[in-house]
Design an enzyme around this catalytic site. Structure first.
Site, PDB file in Angstrom:
ATOM      1  N   SER A   1      18.956 -31.558 -46.233  1.00 52.42           N
ATOM      2  CA  SER A   1      19.314 -31.489 -44.645  1.00 52.42           C
ATOM      3  C   SER A   1      17.895 -32.149 -44.016  1.00 52.42           C
ATOM      4  CB  SER A   1      19.460 -30.005 -44.287  1.00 52.42           C
ATOM      5  OG  SER A   1      20.399 -29.175 -44.729  1.00 52.42           O
TER       6      SER A   1
ATOM      7  N   ASP B   1      26.302 -30.029 -40.882  1.00 53.47           N
ATOM      8  CA  ASP B   1      26.830 -29.261 -39.875  1.00 53.47           C
ATOM      9  C   ASP B   1      28.325 -30.124 -39.417  1.00 53.47           C
ATOM     10  OD1 ASP B   1      25.265 -27.368 -40.052  1.00 53.47           O
ATOM     11  OD2 ASP B   1      24.446 -27.357 -38.111  1.00 53.47           O
TER      12      ASP B   1
ATOM     13  N   HIS C   1      31.130 -20.238 -35.759  1.00 51.66           N
ATOM     14  CA  HIS C   1      31.749 -21.235 -34.603  1.00 51.66           C
ATOM     15  C   HIS C   1      32.278 -22.579 -35.042  1.00 51.66           C
ATOM     16  CE1 HIS C   1      27.425 -22.896 -34.849  1.00 51.66           C
ATOM     17  NE2 HIS C   1      27.481 -22.265 -35.786  1.00 51.66           N
ATOM     18  N   ARG C   2      31.942 -23.053 -36.156  1.00 47.84           N
ATOM     19  CA  ARG C   2      32.275 -24.534 -36.372  1.00 47.84           C
ATOM     20  C   ARG C   2      33.484 -24.347 -37.119  1.00 47.84           C
ATOM     21  NH1 ARG C   2      28.165 -27.097 -35.069  1.00 47.84           N
ATOM     22  NH2 ARG C   2      25.980 -26.282 -35.244  1.00 47.84           N
TER      23      ARG C   2
ATOM     24  N   ASN D   1      22.709 -14.095 -35.679  1.00 44.85           N
ATOM     25  CA  ASN D   1      23.023 -14.888 -36.902  1.00 44.85           C
ATOM     26  C   ASN D   1      22.192 -16.324 -36.897  1.00 44.85           C
ATOM     27  OD1 ASN D   1      23.758 -15.581 -39.319  1.00 44.85           O
ATOM     28  ND2 ASN D   1      26.095 -15.783 -38.837  1.00 44.85           N
TER      29      ASN D   1
ATOM     30  N   ASP E   1      22.657 -18.021 -29.830  1.00 43.82           N
ATOM     31  CA  ASP E   1      21.510 -18.190 -30.766  1.00 43.82           C
ATOM     32  C   ASP E   1      20.320 -18.366 -30.100  1.00 43.82           C
ATOM     33  OD1 ASP E   1      22.976 -18.314 -32.974  1.00 43.82           O
ATOM     34  OD2 ASP E   1      22.565 -20.455 -33.748  1.00 43.82           O
TER      35      ASP E   1
ATOM     36  N   SER F   1      16.634 -26.381 -45.386  1.00 47.31           N
ATOM     37  CA  SER F   1      15.416 -27.049 -44.688  1.00 47.31           C
ATOM     38  C   SER F   1      14.596 -26.047 -43.620  1.00 47.31           C
ATOM     39  CB  SER F   1      15.843 -28.216 -44.072  1.00 47.31           C
ATOM     40  OG  SER F   1      16.483 -28.053 -42.992  1.00 47.31           O
TER      41      SER F   1
ATOM     42  N   SER G   1      19.219 -26.919 -32.119  1.00 50.50           N
ATOM     43  CA  SER G   1      18.063 -27.052 -33.154  1.00 50.50           C
ATOM     44  C   SER G   1      16.810 -27.508 -32.226  1.00 50.50           C
ATOM     45  CB  SER G   1      18.403 -28.080 -33.972  1.00 50.50           C
ATOM     46  OG  SER G   1      19.261 -27.787 -34.779  1.00 50.50           O
TER      47      SER G   1
ATOM     48  N   GLY H   1      19.831 -18.885 -37.597  1.00 51.20           N
ATOM     49  CA  GLY H   1      19.018 -19.254 -38.439  1.00 51.20           C
ATOM     50  C   GLY H   1      17.506 -19.970 -37.776  1.00 51.20           C
TER      51      GLY H   1
ATOM     52  N   LYS I   1      28.339 -18.877 -30.498  1.00 51.64           N
ATOM     53  CA  LYS I   1      26.843 -18.813 -31.113  1.00 51.64           C
ATOM     54  C   LYS I   1      26.322 -20.447 -30.578  1.00 51.64           C
ATOM     55  CE  LYS I   1      25.124 -18.926 -35.635  1.00 51.64           C
ATOM     56  NZ  LYS I   1      24.011 -19.948 -35.938  1.00 51.64           N
TER      57      LYS I   1
ATOM     58  N   GLU J   1      27.191 -19.775 -41.873  1.00 47.54           N
ATOM     59  CA  GLU J   1      27.734 -18.628 -41.290  1.00 47.54           C
ATOM     60  C   GLU J   1      28.824 -17.815 -42.032  1.00 47.54           C
ATOM     61  OE1 GLU J   1      26.249 -20.931 -40.091  1.00 47.54           O
ATOM     62  OE2 GLU J   1      25.935 -21.043 -37.797  1.00 47.54           O
TER      63      GLU J   1
HETATM   64  O1  LIG Z   1      16.695 -26.718 -38.867  1.00 47.32           O
HETATM   65  C1  LIG Z   1      17.904 -26.532 -37.886  1.00 47.32           C
HETATM   66  O2  LIG Z   1      18.107 -26.746 -36.742  1.00 47.32           O
HETATM   67  C2  LIG Z   1      19.157 -26.670 -38.735  1.00 47.32           C
HETATM   68  C3  LIG Z   1      19.185 -26.986 -40.138  1.00 47.32           C
HETATM   69  C4  LIG Z   1      20.417 -26.970 -40.927  1.00 47.32           C
HETATM   70  O3  LIG Z   1      20.348 -26.021 -41.805  1.00 47.32           O
HETATM   71  P1  LIG Z   1      19.972 -26.121 -43.496  1.00 47.32           P
HETATM   72  O4  LIG Z   1      18.366 -26.684 -43.452  1.00 47.32           O
HETATM   73  O5  LIG Z   1      19.961 -24.492 -43.752  1.00 47.32           O
HETATM   74  O6  LIG Z   1      20.898 -26.712 -44.087  1.00 47.32           O
HETATM   75  C5  LIG Z   1      21.467 -26.864 -40.015  1.00 47.32           C
HETATM   76  O7  LIG Z   1      22.713 -26.458 -40.944  1.00 47.32           O
HETATM   77  C6  LIG Z   1      21.457 -25.724 -39.067  1.00 47.32           C
HETATM   78  O8  LIG Z   1      22.631 -25.537 -38.143  1.00 47.32           O
HETATM   79  C7  LIG Z   1      20.237 -25.993 -38.011  1.00 47.32           C
HETATM   80  C1  LIG Z   2      24.062 -23.271 -39.862  1.00 48.03           C
HETATM   81  C2  LIG Z   2      24.256 -23.146 -38.624  1.00 48.03           C
HETATM   82  O1  LIG Z   2      23.424 -22.425 -38.059  1.00 48.03           O
HETATM   83  P1  LIG Z   2      21.981 -21.677 -38.259  1.00 48.03           P
HETATM   84  O2  LIG Z   2      21.039 -22.329 -37.053  1.00 48.03           O
HETATM   85  O3  LIG Z   2      22.384 -20.148 -37.964  1.00 48.03           O
HETATM   86  O4  LIG Z   2      21.493 -21.979 -39.830  1.00 48.03           O
HETATM   87  C3  LIG Z   2      25.252 -24.094 -37.634  1.00 48.03           C
HETATM   88  O5  LIG Z   2      24.891 -23.956 -36.605  1.00 48.03           O
HETATM   89  O6  LIG Z   2      26.110 -24.464 -38.205  1.00 48.03           O
END
Ligand SMILES: O=C(O)C1=C[C@@H](OP(=O)(O)O)[C@@H](O)[C@H](O)C1
Ligand SMILES: C=C(OP(=O)(O)O)C(=O)O
Length: 441
Positions: free
Chosen positions: A203, A320, A392-393, A97, A53, A174, A27, A99, A423, A348
């Site tokens: 989150s 997570d 991965h988790r 993948n 990532d 979030s 993150s 996010g 990842k 995921e």
């Molecule tokens: O902002 C971030 O770095 C993340 C927010 C979370 O997602 P959500 O906000 O979709 O729950 C988490 O699950 C993801 O692994 C990383």
């Molecule tokens: C939800 C996850 O990843 P992403 O950052 O792709 O949302 C994760 O790493 O558990």
């Protein structure tokens, strides 16, 4: 891991102890990469996460004309900020993948304007992004879905942005709010921008990471609780010079859980009391389960006791790391309930369904709801081949079922498709085998 086998067989391990140096936080890494790319000046990033990532983020920035270098073979990078607009105005970007790559980049690119497409692996095309696209398009950006409405792939064209007030829903991810917050200074050239959250925000600790890092890059966000956030006009990102990436607190959860289940002590290094990551609060759940935790500025240690207590708690703030609790529930002295985890369904994989299916293979009784899991452990874990769903988790947390706990012995666990850990943690199984004294290789 250099050569990924199709599956890994983990033999039951009697004891887990030792210490692990954590890889950088996903993150934090991806946020810093984007902020550094948007900033004025060059930023030296220390101990960036090296994983799929962050790779997609680095490659996308390169395609967008942002210059960066890796310092030799190290985890340190220098990113030369483009100062608010990327040099390349047309690109086709692969987001894997991740996010944390696609959501913030979509907002930044839509605000800049240009001709961009963003796409990813098939699962990425099933992960929602509609709330973010709606919030941006309502402010005048021009983003279209080229596949299914509400999901990537996306096409971004030049729009006419006029954003003073934006509204975004917060109950699916979030990351949509994070994306708007990161892009806000690019919109706030001549007027203030306020972003309002519609409905519940999930989150939340991830928003705190976002605000913390935005501030490190010289921009102040005024905050009105969790309801609204204002960026005053005329602010722009400036490089902090150099910035260090903490170890990943979600990755820490697997090792701390190993110490909790199988004696310990297990210490993780790279994250501790001063962490900005919400997932360090995983240790509060461990303490409720009866685990002894010690913490320093930059390390955490877990030591298990005679047995693990079952837990019934709301895990919305640590979605997570909560997956690790679900597997620990196999070792608890009763039924555990993980509540308020609906977001698991759009990550995921559908993690509620996947978790229930795989825990049952090990002998657990699992009740699955729209937003909860209730897990009753079996008398004894049974050997199982665990499917990981390219998640991965799933791969990382199910390795824990090979450990012997105080109340029940670990099982022979086969982890199918272990390479999915790339990842966020490409060397995960080597690190796990060292702590679990498990002769994997
Ligand atoms: O902002 C971030 O770095 C993340 C927010 C979370 O997602 P959500 O906000 O979709 O729950 C988490 O699950 C993801 O692994 C990383
Ligand atoms: C939800 C996850 O990843 P992403 O950052 O792709 O949302 C994760 O790493 O558990």
């Amino acid at each position: 891991m250099k050569h990924y086998p199709n599956h890994l067989d983990l033999q039951p391990a009697l004891h887990a102890s030792g210490s692990v140096r954590l890889p950088g936080s996903k993150s934090i890494s991806n946020r810093i990469l984007l902020l550094a790319a948007l900033a004025q000046g060059s930023t030296r990033i220390l101990e960036l996460l090296a994983s799929d990532d962050t790779h997609v983020m680095l490659m996308a920035l390169q395609q967008l004309g942002v210059k960066w270098e890796q310092e030799g073979e190290s985890r340190n990078y220098v990113v030369h900020g483009a100062g608010g607009t990327f040099p390349v105005h047309q690109a086709d970007l692969f987001m894997g993948n991740a996010g944390t790559a696609i959501r913030p980049l979509t907002a930044a690119l839509a605000v800049m304007g240009g001709d961009y497409t963003l796409h990813g692996v098939p699962r990425m095309h099933e992960r929602p992004i509609g709330d973010l696209v709606e919030a941006l398009n309502a402010a005048g950006t021009q983003i279209e879905y080229t596949g299914v409405e509400g999901y990537p792939p996306l096409r971004i064209r030049r729009g006419h942005l006029h954003a003073e007030r934006m509204r975004v829903r917060g109950n699916v991810s979030s990351q949509f709010l994070t994306a708007l917050l990161m892009a806000a200074p690019l919109m706030a050239r001549s007027h203030a921008v306020t972003i309002e959250v519609v409905g519940e925000l999930i989150s939340r600790p991830y928003i705190e990471i976002t605000l913390n890092l935005i501030r490190r890059f010289g921009v102040t966000v005024e905050r009105h609780g969790w309801q609204a956030f204002t960026v005053q006009a005329g602010q722009h990102y400036t490089s902090p010079g150099s910035i260090h990436v903490e170890g990943d607190a979600s990755s820490a959860s697997y090792f701390l859980a190993a110490g909790a289940i199988a004696g310990g002590p297990v210490r993780v290094e790279g994250v501790g009391r001063d962490s900005i990551q919400g997932d360090v609060r995983f240790v509060e759940a461990l303490q409720q389960m009866g685990v002894t935790i010690s913490m320093g500025e930059n390390w955490i240690e877990a030591q298990g006791g005679a047995s693990l207590h079952a837990i019934d708690a709301d895990f919305n703030h640590i979605p997570d790391a909560a997956m690790t609790i679900a597997v620990m529930a196999l070792y608890a002295d009763g039924t555990s309930t993980l509540r308020n985890i609906a977001s698991w369904r759009v990550k995921e994989t559908d993690r509620i369904a996947a978790m229930a299916t795989e825990l049952r293979k090990l002998g657990a009784t699992v009740e699955e709801g729209a937003d909860y899991l209730r897990i009753t452990p079996p008398a004894q874990l049974q050997a199982a081949a665990i499917d990981t769903y390219d998640d991965h988790r799933m791969a990382m947390c199910f390795s824990l079922a090979s450990l012997d706990g105080a109340l029940r012995r670990g099982a022979r666990v086969r982890i199918n498709d272990p390479k999915c850990v790339a990842k966020t943690f490409p060397d995960y199984f080597e690190a796990f085998a060292r702590v679990a004294q498990n002769k994997l290789f």
